[in-house]
Design a protein around this motif. Sequence first.
Motif, PDB file in Angstrom:
ATOM      1  N   ALA A  28       0.844  -1.203   0.000  1.00 41.99           N
ATOM      2  CA  ALA A  28       0.000   0.000   0.000  1.00 41.99           C
ATOM      3  C   ALA A  28       0.878   1.250   0.000  1.00 41.99           C
ATOM      4  O   ALA A  28       0.633   2.194  -0.760  1.00 41.99           O
ATOM      5  N   ARG A  29       1.912   1.249   0.833  1.00 46.35           N
ATOM      6  CA  ARG A  29       2.829   2.394   0.867  1.00 46.35           C
ATOM      7  C   ARG A  29       3.583   2.536  -0.458  1.00 46.35           C
ATOM      8  O   ARG A  29       3.741   3.637  -0.984  1.00 46.35           O
ATOM      9  N   ALA A  30       4.027   1.405  -1.009  1.00 42.35           N
ATOM     10  CA  ALA A  30       4.822   1.431  -2.243  1.00 42.35           C
ATOM     11  C   ALA A  30       4.009   1.908  -3.442  1.00 42.35           C
ATOM     12  O   ALA A  30       4.555   2.501  -4.369  1.00 42.35           O
ATOM     13  N   THR A  31       2.712   1.651  -3.421  1.00 42.48           N
ATOM     14  CA  THR A  31       1.859   2.027  -4.551  1.00 42.48           C
ATOM     15  C   THR A  31       1.048   3.280  -4.274  1.00 42.48           C
ATOM     16  O   THR A  31       0.308   3.734  -5.148  1.00 42.48           O
ATOM     17  N   GLU A  95      10.554  -4.978   2.156  1.00 43.38           N
ATOM     18  CA  GLU A  95      10.221  -3.559   2.235  1.00 43.38           C
ATOM     19  C   GLU A  95      11.250  -2.683   1.507  1.00 43.38           C
ATOM     20  O   GLU A  95      10.922  -1.619   0.990  1.00 43.38           O
ATOM     21  N   SER A  96      12.498  -3.153   1.418  1.00 41.62           N
ATOM     22  CA  SER A  96      13.547  -2.346   0.794  1.00 41.62           C
ATOM     23  C   SER A  96      13.424  -2.288  -0.728  1.00 41.62           C
ATOM     24  O   SER A  96      13.935  -1.355  -1.343  1.00 41.62           O
ATOM     25  N   TYR A  97      12.784  -3.273  -1.352  1.00 43.40           N
ATOM     26  CA  TYR A  97      12.670  -3.240  -2.811  1.00 43.40           C
ATOM     27  C   TYR A  97      11.229  -3.209  -3.323  1.00 43.40           C
ATOM     28  O   TYR A  97      11.002  -3.120  -4.533  1.00 43.40           O
ATOM     29  N   ALA A  98      10.260  -3.205  -2.435  1.00 41.95           N
ATOM     30  CA  ALA A  98       8.852  -3.138  -2.856  1.00 41.95           C
ATOM     31  C   ALA A  98       8.563  -1.896  -3.705  1.00 41.95           C
ATOM     32  O   ALA A  98       7.841  -2.007  -4.712  1.00 41.95           O
ATOM     33  N   PRO A  99       9.088  -0.714  -3.373  1.00 38.16           N
ATOM     34  CA  PRO A  99       8.825   0.449  -4.232  1.00 38.16           C
ATOM     35  C   PRO A  99       9.328   0.259  -5.668  1.00 38.16           C
ATOM     36  O   PRO A  99       8.677   0.683  -6.618  1.00 38.16           O
ATOM     37  N   ALA A 102       6.836  -2.002  -7.448  1.00 35.64           N
ATOM     38  CA  ALA A 102       5.631  -1.243  -7.776  1.00 35.64           C
ATOM     39  C   ALA A 102       5.887  -0.327  -8.968  1.00 35.64           C
ATOM     40  O   ALA A 102       5.039  -0.212  -9.867  1.00 35.64           O
ATOM     41  N   GLN A 103       7.038   0.312  -9.000  1.00 27.84           N
ATOM     42  CA  GLN A 103       7.382   1.196 -10.113  1.00 27.84           C
ATOM     43  C   GLN A 103       7.473   0.398 -11.416  1.00 27.84           C
ATOM     44  O   GLN A 103       6.988   0.837 -12.463  1.00 27.84           O
ATOM     45  N   PHE A 104       8.069  -0.784 -11.372  1.00 26.75           N
ATOM     46  CA  PHE A 104       8.185  -1.628 -12.562  1.00 26.75           C
ATOM     47  C   PHE A 104       6.807  -1.993 -13.100  1.00 26.75           C
ATOM     48  O   PHE A 104       6.559  -1.911 -14.303  1.00 26.75           O
ATOM     49  N   VAL A 105       5.920  -2.410 -12.212  1.00 21.46           N
ATOM     50  CA  VAL A 105       4.571  -2.797 -12.645  1.00 21.46           C
ATOM     51  C   VAL A 105       3.845  -1.593 -13.238  1.00 21.46           C
ATOM     52  O   VAL A 105       3.179  -1.708 -14.276  1.00 21.46           O
ATOM     53  N   LYS A 106       3.989  -0.447 -12.614  1.00 24.87           N
ATOM     54  CA  LYS A 106       3.336   0.769 -13.116  1.00 24.87           C
ATOM     55  C   LYS A 106       3.876   1.154 -14.495  1.00 24.87           C
ATOM     56  O   LYS A 106       3.120   1.597 -15.363  1.00 24.87           O
ATOM     57  N   GLN A 107       5.175   0.972 -14.704  1.00 26.07           N
ATOM     58  CA  GLN A 107       5.793   1.326 -15.977  1.00 26.07           C
ATOM     59  C   GLN A 107       5.574   0.269 -17.063  1.00 26.07           C
ATOM     60  O   GLN A 107       5.922   0.502 -18.216  1.00 26.07           O
ATOM     61  N   ASN A 108       5.021  -0.875 -16.685  1.00 25.43           N
ATOM     62  CA  ASN A 108       4.800  -1.965 -17.643  1.00 25.43           C
ATOM     63  C   ASN A 108       3.360  -2.444 -17.574  1.00 25.43           C
ATOM     64  O   ASN A 108       3.091  -3.592 -17.182  1.00 25.43           O
TER      65      ASN A 108
END
Length: 117
Positions: A28-31, A95-99, A102-108
């Motif tokens: 939730a925080r990452a997205t 938690e260190s790589y979740a953002p 999330a960024q990868f999924v958003k960009q793809n």
Amino acid sequence: GDEKAVGKTYHLADPHAPSVQDLLNILARATDKRVVQVPLPRTVAKLALRYVPFLSHWMHISPDSVDYFVHPTHYLTHNADCYLQPAQIACPPFESYAPRLAQFVKQNPQLPEKGMS
């Protein structure tokens, strides 16, 4: 290859993996999304996602994925830890790589939502 590694199973996993509740909070925080949880028995949740029009699509959860959220899972990381430790390689906390995930999924956005279900 390394003969010491032959015949062993290696689980590459965070040895201090988050609980499902913590995982949801991290994602939730990452997205930057709000997660609304509706506690239901597994069977009711799966039936609702399968037969209530639009629900599965709206929630981005397939009925078959419900089982992954309630199945108790434990990974034994001892072999991987022992093998990778001399090279100072360790699995980072989720938690260190979740953002970045999330960024990868958003960009793809062309990635399929179905996943493993």
